[in-house]
Every structure is written in C-alpha cells, then in structure tokens.
Write a protein that holds these residues in place. Sequence first.
Motif, PDB file in Angstrom:
ATOM      1  N   THR A   2       1.288   5.425  11.217  1.00 28.02           N
ATOM      2  CA  THR A   2       0.908   4.618  12.283  1.00 28.02           C
ATOM      3  C   THR A   2       0.617   3.114  12.173  1.00 28.02           C
ATOM      4  O   THR A   2       0.478   2.820  10.946  1.00 28.02           O
ATOM      5  CB  THR A   2      -0.328   5.307  13.245  1.00 28.02           C
ATOM      6  OG1 THR A   2      -0.764   4.478  14.212  1.00 28.02           O
ATOM      7  CG2 THR A   2      -1.655   4.869  12.158  1.00 28.02           C
ATOM      8  N   ASP A   3       0.701   2.518  13.233  1.00 26.20           N
ATOM      9  CA  ASP A   3       0.410   0.827  12.721  1.00 26.20           C
ATOM     10  C   ASP A   3      -1.042   0.738  12.299  1.00 26.20           C
ATOM     11  O   ASP A   3      -1.785   1.427  12.588  1.00 26.20           O
ATOM     12  CB  ASP A   3       0.636   0.238  14.038  1.00 26.20           C
ATOM     13  CG  ASP A   3       2.120   0.302  14.433  1.00 26.20           C
ATOM     14  OD1 ASP A   3       2.849   0.445  13.542  1.00 26.20           O
ATOM     15  OD2 ASP A   3       2.469  -0.259  15.715  1.00 26.20           O
ATOM     16  N   VAL A   4      -1.201  -0.143  11.370  1.00 26.87           N
ATOM     17  CA  VAL A   4      -2.624  -0.525  10.979  1.00 26.87           C
ATOM     18  C   VAL A   4      -2.892  -1.934  11.092  1.00 26.87           C
ATOM     19  O   VAL A   4      -2.189  -2.782  11.190  1.00 26.87           O
ATOM     20  CB  VAL A   4      -2.444  -0.039   9.200  1.00 26.87           C
ATOM     21  CG1 VAL A   4      -2.295   1.217   9.097  1.00 26.87           C
ATOM     22  CG2 VAL A   4      -1.907  -0.858   8.499  1.00 26.87           C
ATOM     23  N   GLN A   5      -4.164  -2.136  10.981  1.00 26.28           N
ATOM     24  CA  GLN A   5      -4.730  -3.391  11.192  1.00 26.28           C
ATOM     25  C   GLN A   5      -5.766  -3.763   9.993  1.00 26.28           C
ATOM     26  O   GLN A   5      -6.826  -3.113   9.612  1.00 26.28           O
ATOM     27  CB  GLN A   5      -5.674  -3.721  12.642  1.00 26.28           C
ATOM     28  CG  GLN A   5      -6.158  -5.021  12.652  1.00 26.28           C
ATOM     29  CD  GLN A   5      -6.790  -5.141  13.921  1.00 26.28           C
ATOM     30  OE1 GLN A   5      -6.531  -4.286  14.961  1.00 26.28           O
ATOM     31  NE2 GLN A   5      -7.569  -6.033  14.166  1.00 26.28           N
ATOM     32  N   GLY A   6      -5.450  -4.637   9.388  1.00 23.88           N
ATOM     33  CA  GLY A   6      -6.358  -5.153   8.141  1.00 23.88           C
ATOM     34  C   GLY A   6      -6.958  -6.428   8.271  1.00 23.88           C
ATOM     35  O   GLY A   6      -6.558  -7.352   8.775  1.00 23.88           O
ATOM     36  N   THR A   7      -8.015  -6.774   7.470  1.00 19.06           N
ATOM     37  CA  THR A   7      -8.598  -7.836   7.765  1.00 19.06           C
ATOM     38  C   THR A   7      -9.399  -8.031   6.302  1.00 19.06           C
ATOM     39  O   THR A   7     -10.098  -7.116   5.643  1.00 19.06           O
ATOM     40  CB  THR A   7      -9.647  -7.799   8.951  1.00 19.06           C
ATOM     41  OG1 THR A   7     -10.401  -9.127   8.884  1.00 19.06           O
ATOM     42  CG2 THR A   7     -10.901  -6.822   8.738  1.00 19.06           C
ATOM     43  N   ASP A   8      -9.938  -9.410   5.996  1.00 21.36           N
ATOM     44  CA  ASP A   8     -10.763  -9.643   4.858  1.00 21.36           C
ATOM     45  C   ASP A   8     -12.258  -9.737   5.285  1.00 21.36           C
ATOM     46  O   ASP A   8     -12.571 -10.231   6.498  1.00 21.36           O
ATOM     47  CB  ASP A   8     -10.521 -10.950   4.299  1.00 21.36           C
ATOM     48  CG  ASP A   8      -9.151 -10.880   3.710  1.00 21.36           C
ATOM     49  OD1 ASP A   8      -8.804  -9.905   2.904  1.00 21.36           O
ATOM     50  OD2 ASP A   8      -8.332 -11.779   3.739  1.00 21.36           O
ATOM     51  N   HIS A  24      -7.428  -0.092   9.028  1.00 18.24           N
ATOM     52  CA  HIS A  24      -7.646   1.116   9.770  1.00 18.24           C
ATOM     53  C   HIS A  24      -6.335   1.209  10.515  1.00 18.24           C
ATOM     54  O   HIS A  24      -5.719   0.200  11.021  1.00 18.24           O
ATOM     55  CB  HIS A  24      -8.769   1.039  10.271  1.00 18.24           C
ATOM     56  CG  HIS A  24      -9.029  -0.172  11.251  1.00 18.24           C
ATOM     57  ND1 HIS A  24      -8.597  -0.330  12.529  1.00 18.24           N
ATOM     58  CD2 HIS A  24      -9.503  -1.488  10.858  1.00 18.24           C
ATOM     59  CE1 HIS A  24      -8.820  -1.635  13.070  1.00 18.24           C
ATOM     60  NE2 HIS A  24      -9.429  -2.327  12.085  1.00 18.24           N
ATOM     61  N   PRO A  25      -6.180   2.377  11.409  1.00 17.94           N
ATOM     62  CA  PRO A  25      -5.474   2.399  12.331  1.00 17.94           C
ATOM     63  C   PRO A  25      -5.423   1.230  13.256  1.00 17.94           C
ATOM     64  O   PRO A  25      -6.606   1.089  13.822  1.00 17.94           O
ATOM     65  CB  PRO A  25      -5.500   3.796  12.748  1.00 17.94           C
ATOM     66  CG  PRO A  25      -5.805   4.615  11.396  1.00 17.94           C
ATOM     67  CD  PRO A  25      -6.724   3.401  10.811  1.00 17.94           C
ATOM     68  N   ALA A  26      -4.457   0.916  13.922  1.00 17.42           N
ATOM     69  CA  ALA A  26      -4.566  -0.305  14.929  1.00 17.42           C
ATOM     70  C   ALA A  26      -5.104   0.163  16.233  1.00 17.42           C
ATOM     71  O   ALA A  26      -5.554  -0.664  16.864  1.00 17.42           O
ATOM     72  CB  ALA A  26      -3.432  -0.962  15.139  1.00 17.42           C
ATOM     73  N   ASP A  27      -5.263   1.504  16.789  1.00 18.47           N
ATOM     74  CA  ASP A  27      -5.666   1.922  17.675  1.00 18.47           C
ATOM     75  C   ASP A  27      -7.253   1.834  17.997  1.00 18.47           C
ATOM     76  O   ASP A  27      -7.993   1.830  18.926  1.00 18.47           O
ATOM     77  CB  ASP A  27      -5.398   3.260  18.225  1.00 18.47           C
ATOM     78  CG  ASP A  27      -5.882   4.240  16.956  1.00 18.47           C
ATOM     79  OD1 ASP A  27      -6.899   3.820  16.427  1.00 18.47           O
ATOM     80  OD2 ASP A  27      -5.475   5.656  17.183  1.00 18.47           O
ATOM     81  N   ASP A  52      -3.158  -0.231   3.007  1.00 19.30           N
ATOM     82  CA  ASP A  52      -2.562  -0.071   4.224  1.00 19.30           C
ATOM     83  C   ASP A  52      -1.670   1.111   4.371  1.00 19.30           C
ATOM     84  O   ASP A  52      -1.778   1.954   5.475  1.00 19.30           O
ATOM     85  CB  ASP A  52      -1.563  -1.177   4.114  1.00 19.30           C
ATOM     86  CG  ASP A  52      -1.873  -2.645   4.251  1.00 19.30           C
ATOM     87  OD1 ASP A  52      -3.081  -2.669   4.742  1.00 19.30           O
ATOM     88  OD2 ASP A  52      -1.136  -3.704   4.483  1.00 19.30           O
ATOM     89  N   ARG A  53      -1.007   1.773   3.267  1.00 20.36           N
ATOM     90  CA  ARG A  53      -0.484   2.891   3.344  1.00 20.36           C
ATOM     91  C   ARG A  53      -1.191   4.232   3.672  1.00 20.36           C
ATOM     92  O   ARG A  53      -0.990   5.091   4.214  1.00 20.36           O
ATOM     93  CB  ARG A  53       0.223   3.270   2.027  1.00 20.36           C
ATOM     94  CG  ARG A  53       1.149   4.679   1.882  1.00 20.36           C
ATOM     95  CD  ARG A  53       2.074   4.591   0.815  1.00 20.36           C
ATOM     96  NE  ARG A  53       2.669   6.031   0.496  1.00 20.36           N
ATOM     97  CZ  ARG A  53       3.645   6.395  -0.287  1.00 20.36           C
ATOM     98  NH1 ARG A  53       4.074   5.376  -1.046  1.00 20.36           N
ATOM     99  NH2 ARG A  53       3.894   7.477  -0.313  1.00 20.36           N
ATOM    100  N   LEU A  54      -2.317   4.133   2.960  1.00 19.96           N
ATOM    101  CA  LEU A  54      -3.432   5.076   2.969  1.00 19.96           C
ATOM    102  C   LEU A  54      -4.006   4.950   4.551  1.00 19.96           C
ATOM    103  O   LEU A  54      -4.098   6.204   5.274  1.00 19.96           O
ATOM    104  CB  LEU A  54      -4.693   4.663   2.055  1.00 19.96           C
ATOM    105  CG  LEU A  54      -5.595   5.916   1.905  1.00 19.96           C
ATOM    106  CD1 LEU A  54      -4.993   7.444   1.753  1.00 19.96           C
ATOM    107  CD2 LEU A  54      -6.785   5.579   0.869  1.00 19.96           C
ATOM    108  N   ALA A  55      -4.246   3.942   5.093  1.00 16.24           N
ATOM    109  CA  ALA A  55      -4.899   3.843   6.550  1.00 16.24           C
ATOM    110  C   ALA A  55      -3.908   4.266   7.381  1.00 16.24           C
ATOM    111  O   ALA A  55      -3.859   4.919   8.479  1.00 16.24           O
ATOM    112  CB  ALA A  55      -5.167   2.308   6.801  1.00 16.24           C
ATOM    113  N   ALA A  56      -2.424   3.996   6.992  1.00 11.63           N
ATOM    114  CA  ALA A  56      -1.473   4.488   8.025  1.00 11.63           C
ATOM    115  C   ALA A  56      -1.193   6.222   8.083  1.00 11.63           C
ATOM    116  O   ALA A  56      -0.770   6.609   8.994  1.00 11.63           O
ATOM    117  CB  ALA A  56       0.029   4.112   7.413  1.00 11.63           C
ATOM    118  N   ALA A  57      -1.707   6.706   7.043  1.00  7.45           N
ATOM    119  CA  ALA A  57      -1.916   8.164   7.228  1.00  7.45           C
ATOM    120  C   ALA A  57      -3.365   8.705   8.004  1.00  7.45           C
ATOM    121  O   ALA A  57      -3.598  10.054   8.188  1.00  7.45           O
ATOM    122  CB  ALA A  57      -1.890   8.721   5.834  1.00  7.45           C
TER     123      ALA A  57
END
Length: 251
Positions: A2-8, A24-27, A52-57
């Motif tokens: 799924t799409d993810v959203q990352g932030t510092d 985390h997943p973008a939802d 990111d790859r882990l969050a997409a799971a």
Amino acid sequence: MTDVQGTDLDIQTEDGVADAYLVHPADGRPRPGVLFYMDAYGLRPHLKSMADRLAAAGYTVLVPNVTYRLGRAPVVELPEFIDPGADPTIWERLGPIVFSLAPDLIERDSAAYLRWMADSPLVADGPVALTGYCMGARLALWTAAAHPDRVAAAAGFHGAALATDDPTSPHLGAPRITAELYLGHADNDPSLPPEQIERFEKALTEAGVRHTCEVYAGARHGYTQADTTAYDREADERHWAALLDLLDRTF
C-alpha cells in the motif's frame, strides 16, 4: 502493498532529543508498531527505504537515530555508496560511536521510543515488534530484555557481538525475554564467530525463549544494506521473507 507516508520527527528522551523517521500506511489508520534499529552506518536514505517497504506491508515503523547524543543524523558523513575497503577511515570514525551504546543508555532510550509509540494514534494498541541490523540486532535484544511487556517479537540480521564474555553481552538477557526471536546470521562473520552463535542459541534454549536462528550461507556481514559493498540480494530477500513471516505470526 500500500501507499505510505513518511515524516521526520523528534522524540524526547531522558537524555535529550532523538531525531527519527516515522512511516506508516497513507490511510492513517492505526497499525501494528515496529521499532526499527539502525545499523552502524546510521539513519540515511537506504534505511528509510527499508522502513518504507515494511510500512507498505501494513505496519507503522519508527526508526530512531540511536546516536542522537552525538548530533542529528547523519552523525558521520558517508558517501552515497559505502565501501570501507576503499576508505578504511570509515570504521575509524564509526567504531567509537558503536561501542558508546551501552545497555543502560538503550534501556532508557527504548523506554522513550516505546512510550512514544504507545501514545501515537498511528500505532495499534498492544505490544510492538523490533527489527535490528548489525549493531541494531544487539539493541533489539537489549530492548526485548528490558521491556518484555512491550515487545512481542524481535528480529536481528547480521548481528555482531551477541554472545561475548562481556557482562553486558545480549545473550545474558535471555531469561528476561518473552518475545519470539528470529536471528539471521551472516556466514563467516568475524563479528559473530561460530562459537558465539552456539553460545547465543544455547542461552536462548536454556531460557525457554521461542526462537529461530539461521546462518545465511555465503552472505557477508551487512548483507541487507544495498548502499554498501556487502549487499547480497538473495540473502536480503530471504531476510524480508523471514521478517514478514515473524510479524505475520505476531500480529
């Protein structure tokens, strides 16, 4: 996936402020939390891509800069592609940083990271999982021993110095660990020789810790790190399969 959203972001600890990366997943729905411990090269674009790859799971992943006491990441400036053979000074700079991370510091810091995750609306209620690379495997084991009520599973890949004669050696914390463990060791790794692997697994078995320890044949220390000369694609994909299987069983 799924799409993810990352932030510092910044996390307050007992000793200061740790910079970190959260993805985390973008939802925006709460997902199981994974605390991701960096390798010795530090918080950098490659580690963020792994998170990111882990969050997409389907996970909310926190990657703290565990060396924040020395400054914000990057604590040590490194080339985009890391080749210690071409620049021996890399480990001259990193060595003192790695060995400055004592268990008492990690116990305090991990309490702050876990508290932040418990308070985050992006992290589902309940225990979290850990994954760590190189020195991060050691940090994951110390954290699992220090916070057994908060850690349901922990993984470590190409870990170093896991069962030494030092009184702070991670294997000595086995009796306090309640999490399920998975360790993927590098083959012919000077930082984790066969006698340490044997001692480590014996400690886990005697303590009744649920665990799987595997040696990745032909894989060098650092095999998951695609921005280094140690990278091994086959071993890396094996690591992803093992990690996601552990998390699937946990959550």
